[in-house]
Design a protein around this motif. Structure first.
Motif, PDB file in Angstrom:
ATOM      1  N   HIS A 179       0.799  -1.222   0.000  1.00  0.00           N
ATOM      2  CA  HIS A 179       0.000   0.000   0.000  1.00  0.00           C
ATOM      3  C   HIS A 179       0.835   1.278   0.000  1.00  0.00           C
ATOM      4  CE1 HIS A 179      -3.770  -1.959   0.172  1.00  0.00           C
ATOM      5  NE2 HIS A 179      -3.715  -2.349   1.426  1.00  0.00           N
TER       6      HIS A 179
ATOM      7  N   GLN B  38       2.119   1.883  -3.528  1.00  0.00           N
ATOM      8  CA  GLN B  38       0.988   2.067  -4.433  1.00  0.00           C
ATOM      9  C   GLN B  38       0.294   3.409  -4.231  1.00  0.00           C
ATOM     10  OE1 GLN B  38      -2.518   0.105  -2.959  1.00  0.00           O
ATOM     11  NE2 GLN B  38      -2.852  -0.830  -4.950  1.00  0.00           N
ATOM     12  N   LEU B  39      -0.095   3.703  -3.003  1.00  0.00           N
ATOM     13  CA  LEU B  39      -0.877   4.908  -2.729  1.00  0.00           C
ATOM     14  C   LEU B  39      -0.010   6.166  -2.758  1.00  0.00           C
ATOM     15  CD1 LEU B  39      -3.187   3.481   0.074  1.00  0.00           C
ATOM     16  CD2 LEU B  39      -3.719   3.810  -2.345  1.00  0.00           C
TER      17      LEU B  39
ATOM     18  N   THR C  51      -9.751   5.873  -5.094  1.00  0.00           N
ATOM     19  CA  THR C  51      -9.237   4.514  -4.953  1.00  0.00           C
ATOM     20  C   THR C  51     -10.357   3.488  -5.040  1.00  0.00           C
ATOM     21  OG1 THR C  51      -9.430   4.535  -2.530  1.00  0.00           O
ATOM     22  CG2 THR C  51      -7.341   5.282  -3.480  1.00  0.00           C
TER      23      THR C  51
ATOM     24  N   SER D 279     -11.038  -0.702  -4.043  1.00  0.00           N
ATOM     25  CA  SER D 279     -10.527  -1.807  -3.245  1.00  0.00           C
ATOM     26  C   SER D 279      -9.979  -2.950  -4.098  1.00  0.00           C
ATOM     27  CB  SER D 279     -11.629  -2.311  -2.309  1.00  0.00           C
ATOM     28  OG  SER D 279     -11.186  -3.345  -1.490  1.00  0.00           O
TER      29      SER D 279
ATOM     30  N   TYR E 147      -8.454  -2.847  -6.810  1.00  0.00           N
ATOM     31  CA  TYR E 147      -7.105  -2.494  -7.251  1.00  0.00           C
ATOM     32  C   TYR E 147      -6.158  -2.370  -6.065  1.00  0.00           C
ATOM     33  CZ  TYR E 147      -3.186   0.385  -8.759  1.00  0.00           C
ATOM     34  OH  TYR E 147      -1.921   0.861  -8.977  1.00  0.00           O
ATOM     35  N   THR E 148      -6.534  -1.574  -5.064  1.00  0.00           N
ATOM     36  CA  THR E 148      -5.603  -1.317  -3.963  1.00  0.00           C
ATOM     37  C   THR E 148      -5.296  -2.595  -3.177  1.00  0.00           C
ATOM     38  OG1 THR E 148      -7.426  -0.632  -2.508  1.00  0.00           O
ATOM     39  CG2 THR E 148      -6.261   1.098  -3.705  1.00  0.00           C
ATOM     40  N   GLU E 149      -6.331  -3.351  -2.834  1.00  0.00           N
ATOM     41  CA  GLU E 149      -6.101  -4.566  -2.065  1.00  0.00           C
ATOM     42  C   GLU E 149      -5.583  -5.692  -2.951  1.00  0.00           C
ATOM     43  OE1 GLU E 149      -5.878  -4.339   0.896  1.00  0.00           O
ATOM     44  OE2 GLU E 149      -7.191  -2.723   1.564  1.00  0.00           O
TER      45      GLU E 149
ATOM     46  N   TRP F  27      -3.525  -5.257  -5.409  1.00  0.00           N
ATOM     47  CA  TRP F  27      -2.089  -4.994  -5.520  1.00  0.00           C
ATOM     48  C   TRP F  27      -1.352  -5.397  -4.240  1.00  0.00           C
ATOM     49  CZ3 TRP F  27       1.885  -4.252  -8.573  1.00  0.00           C
ATOM     50  CH2 TRP F  27       3.083  -3.853  -7.992  1.00  0.00           C
TER      51      TRP F  27
ATOM     52  N   SER G  18      -5.379   4.430  -9.011  1.00  0.00           N
ATOM     53  CA  SER G  18      -6.177   3.261  -8.610  1.00  0.00           C
ATOM     54  C   SER G  18      -7.208   2.932  -9.681  1.00  0.00           C
ATOM     55  CB  SER G  18      -6.870   3.538  -7.264  1.00  0.00           C
ATOM     56  OG  SER G  18      -7.635   2.437  -6.860  1.00  0.00           O
TER      57      SER G  18
END
Length: 601
Positions: free
Chosen positions: A433, A436-437, A454, A456, A458-460, A462, A580
Motif C-alpha cells: 500500500h 501504491q498509494l 481509490t 478496493s 485495485y488497492t487490495e 495490488w 487506482s
C-alpha cells in the motif's frame, strides 16, 4: 512515392496533434470537475493537505449524498457530449473511461443508501472526528487552531446527521449486528472520557491533542499566554457544549436500540432487498459480473490450491502430521508470539521496521517508479486500538509533509503470529500500500482524480499481489514466514468462501468462524474479528483475491505475449503509474503497454 509518404506523415502528425489537443482539453476539464467535487468536501481538502474551508465539516446528510450522485451523473453525461473519444490519446481514454466507470458504479448504489451501516466496529465512524482532528487538521497558525475549534462544532452536527441516517435505516429494518452496537458504545464513551468531559486525571484524546497544538503555537511565539488561554477555553466550550451532547445522543440511541439488533448476526440476505444489495456490492468490489456462487467456488478452488503449497513447506520442515494439526501448532505454540509486555510490543515494531528497511534496498530491481514519501511504523493510538483488529495503512501527502503510516494494533499482541508479521509488513508497507498509494498521490501528467480516487479491487489486489512478489524478490528467508505468507493468501481465498457464505448462503457467524479455523493457522481472536468485519461490510472482503488474480493474469498474459521483451519494472510501473484504476481499465492500460513495447521492437 515521396509525395505519398509526405502526405501520410502530415496526416499522422495532424492526427497526433488532434489527439494531443483533445486529450489536453479533457485533462483540464476533468481537473475542473474534480476541483468542483473537492470543494464539496472540506475534510477531503484537508486530507490532501489543503486549507480551503479549513473551519468546515462536510454535509453528511442523505440529501447531500443524493445531490452528489446527481452531480456525478450529470458530469459524466456532459463529458460524453463534449469530447470525441476517437480523438483522445490512449492515456486520455483511460481517464475518460475511469470517470464514466466511477459515475456508473456510484449510480448503482443509489437504491441502497441506507443499507451500508453508518456506525459499526469496522468503519468506526464514531471515532472519525477524533482520527481526523488528530491526524489531518494541522495547526500552523492561530487561525488554524480557531478552525480546529470550529470543526469540533461541525463534527457535532455531522454526528447528528449520521445518527439521523442510522435511525432511518433502523426504521427500514436495517441494523448492524448487536456486537457492532457494543463496539460503537464502547468507542463513543471512550471519545468523551477524560478531561474536560469528566474528573478523570487523564486527558481525553481531543483535549490532549488540542492543548498540545495550542502549546506548540505558544512555544513558536505565535500566541501569548492570554490568547492561548482563550483558545483553550474556546476548545473546552466546544467539546462540552457541542461535541459531548452529540456523543451523548449517539450513546443514548444505541443503548436504547441495542435490544432490537440481532444477537445472532446474519448476512445481507436478511436485510430488505438484501439479495439485490449484495449483488450490487459484489459488482462494486470485484468490478465484474461474477455471481456469489461463482465467487464461492473460486474461493474453494483457491483454498485447495494454497493448501497443497502449504503441505510442501510443512513437509520440508519435517512435520509429519496433518495440515490441520500443523495449523494448530503454528497457531498455538508460544514460540510464534512476542511476549505480552512493552518490550514484546517494541520488538514487534522494531522487526517490522527492519524488514521494511531491507525491502527498500530491493525495490529498484523491480520498480522504476518509487515513492518520494517516507514510511513510518506506529502503534495505533489508545483511543481507537482494538484487540485483534487488522493492521492498516494511511497514505501521506504528495508533498511529503505528512509521511505514510503503517499502523499496528498491539493491545492484544497474542492476536498476531510472528509468522504473519513479515507478510503484513510488505502488504501494508512496501511494495504494497505505501508504494501504491504514495506513487498515486505523486503522479503528474494525469487528471488529479486519478491520483486520489481509490478502488478496493485495485488497492487490495495490488497489496496481496505484493505479498507474492516479495517472495519472488527473495524476501522470505524463513520457511515459517513463507508458510505465514500462504496463511495470509489463504485468508484472502477463505474470504471469498465465507463472505458469500454469510451473505448469500445463509451461513451463521459460527459456521464462518469454524471454516476459517479449519482451513488456516490464523489465531482465533483474529478470526472472530475478521468474520465480524465481513458481516458489517458485505462484499468488501472479496476484492482482495479477485484483484490479485486479475493482476497476476495480466502479468502472465503480458509475459506470454512479449517473451524476452517483457520487463518486470515496466509492467509494475504501468500498474502503479496510472492511479487506482478499476480492473477493466487497468487491463486496457496493460494492453496499451504491451502494444507499445511491440511497436518499439
Amino acid at each position: 512515392m515521396q509525395k505519398v509518404l509526405a502526405i501520410v506523415l502530415v496526416s499522422t502528425m495532424a492526427a497526433v496533434s488532434l489527439a494531443a489537443d483533445e486529450s489536453e482539453r479533457l485533462n483540464r476539464w476533468l481537473d475542473e470537475q474534480y476541483e468542483l467535487e473537492l470543494q464539496r468536501s472540506p475534510l477531503t481538502l484537508a486530507v490532501h493537505g489543503r486549507k480551503e474551508q479549513y473551519d468546515k465539516v462536510d454535509d453528511f446528510s442523505v440529501a447531500a449524498e443524493l445531490d452528489w450522485l446527481d452531480w456525478l451523473a450529470a458530469s459524466a453525461a456532459a463529458m460524453q457530449t463534449q469530447f470525441d473519444y476517437a480523438k483522445l490519446s490512449p492515456q486520455a481514454r483511460l481517464s475518460y473511461d475511469f470517470w464514466l466507470f466511477r459515475a456508473r458504479s456510484e449510480a448503482a448504489s443509489r437504491p441502497y443508501l441506507y443499507h451500508d451501516y453508518v456506525f459499526d466496529q469496522f468503519g468506526s465512524t464514531q471515532t472519525y472526528p477524533v482520527r481526523f482532528l488528530l491526524n489531518y487538521h494541522v495547526v500552523d497558525t492561530v487561525a488554524d487552531m480557531e478552525a480546529y475549534v470550529a470543526r469540533v462544532r461541525g463534527f457535532s452536527r455531522a454526528i447528528g446527521q449520521w445518527l439521523a441516517t442510522t435511525k432511518k435505516a433502523a426504521d427500514l429494518g436495517i441494523r448492524p449486528p448487536r456486537f457492532a452496537y457494543e463496539v460503537v458504545l464502547q468507542q463513543s464513551r471512550g471519545v468523551i472520557a477524560g478531561k474536560p468531559f469528566d474528573d478523570a486525571e487523564t486527558d481525553s484524546a481531543l483535549w490532549a491533542d488540542g492543548s498540545a497544538k495550542i502549546a506548540d503555537l505558544k512555544q513558536r511565539g505565535l500566541t501569548d499566554d492570554e490568547q492561548a488561554a482563550r483558545l483553550r477555553l474556546s476548545l473546552q466550550e466546544a467539546l462540552l457544549n457541542d461535541l459531548m451532547p452529540a456523543y451523548n445522543d449517539l450513546i443514548a440511541w444505541h443503548s436504547e436500540d441495542i435490544g432490537n439488533a440481532r444477537a445472532q448476526a446474519r448476512g445481507a440476505a436478511s436485510l430488505p432487498q438484501g439479495d439485490a444489495y449484495y449483488e450490487e456490492r459484489l459488482r462494486h468490489y470485484t468490478h465484474s459480473d461474477l455471481s456469489a456462487e461463482a465467487i464461492h467456488k473460486l474461493g474453494l478452488d483457491e483454498v485447495a490450491r494454497i493448501q497443497r503449497e502449504m503441505q510442501v513447506i510443512m513437509r520440508s520442515l519435517g512435520y509429519e502430521g496433518s495440515l490441520q494439526s500443523f495449523f494448530a501448532f503454528v497457531r498455538d505454540d508460544p514460540r510464534f508470539y512476542y511476549p505480552d509486555t512493552d518490550a514484546g510490543r517494541e520488538a514487534y515494531l522494531a522487526r517490522t521496521r527492519a524488514l521494511l528497511t531491507k525491502m527498500d534496498g530491493m525495490l529498484p530491481e523491480y520498480f522504476g517508479l518509487l515513492p518520494r514519501s517516507s514510511l513510518v511504523v506506529k502503534r495505533v493510538e489508545a483511543y481507537r486500538e482494538r484487540d485483534g483488529a487488522v493492521q492498516f495503512y494511511e497514505v501521506g501527502t504528495a508533498d511529503g509533509s505528512r509521511p505514510g503510516v503503517y499502523y499496528v494494533h498491539l493491545s492484544d499482541i497474542g492476536a498476531y503470529n510472528k509468522t504473519d508479521l513479515e507478510t503484513t509488513a510488505y502488504h501494508e508497507g512496501s511494495p504494497g500500500h505505501h508504494m501504491q498509494l504514495s506513487i498515486a498521490k505523486e503522479l503528474t501528467g494525469v487528471p488529479r482524480f486519478r491520483t486520489n480516487v481509490t478502488y478496493s479491487a485495485y488497492t487490495e489486489g495490488w497489496a496481496l499481489y505484493s505479498e507474492y512478489l516479495a517472495r519472488e524478490m527473495g524476501a522470505f528467508e524463513d520457511p515459517y514466514n513463507d508458510f505465514g505468507r500462504l496463511v495470509a493468501e489463504i485468508w484472502r481465498a477463505i474470504r471469498l468462501v465465507v463472505d458469500t457464505g454469510l451473505h448469500a448462503k445463509g451461513w451463521t457467524e459460527e459456521q464462518a468462524v469454524q471454516y476459517m479455523l479449519d482451513n488456516s493457522a490464523i489465531p482465533e481472536a483474529a478470526v472472530r474479528s475478521e468474520i465480524r468485519r465481513y458481516l458489517v461490510a458485505p462484499g468488501q472482503a472479496t476484492s482482495y483475491k479477485v484483484g490479485m488474480l486479475k493482476i497476476q493474469s495480466l502479468r502472465a498474459r503480458a509475459e506470454a505475449e512479449l517473451g524476452d521483451d517483457f520487463d518486470i519494472r515496466g509492467f509494475h510501473d504501468v500498474v502503479l503509474g496510472g492511479g487506482s484504476l478499476p480492473l477493466p481499465i487497468l487491463e486496457q492500460a496493460v494492453t496499451d503497454w504491451v502494444e507499445s513495447v511491440r511497436q518499439a521492437r
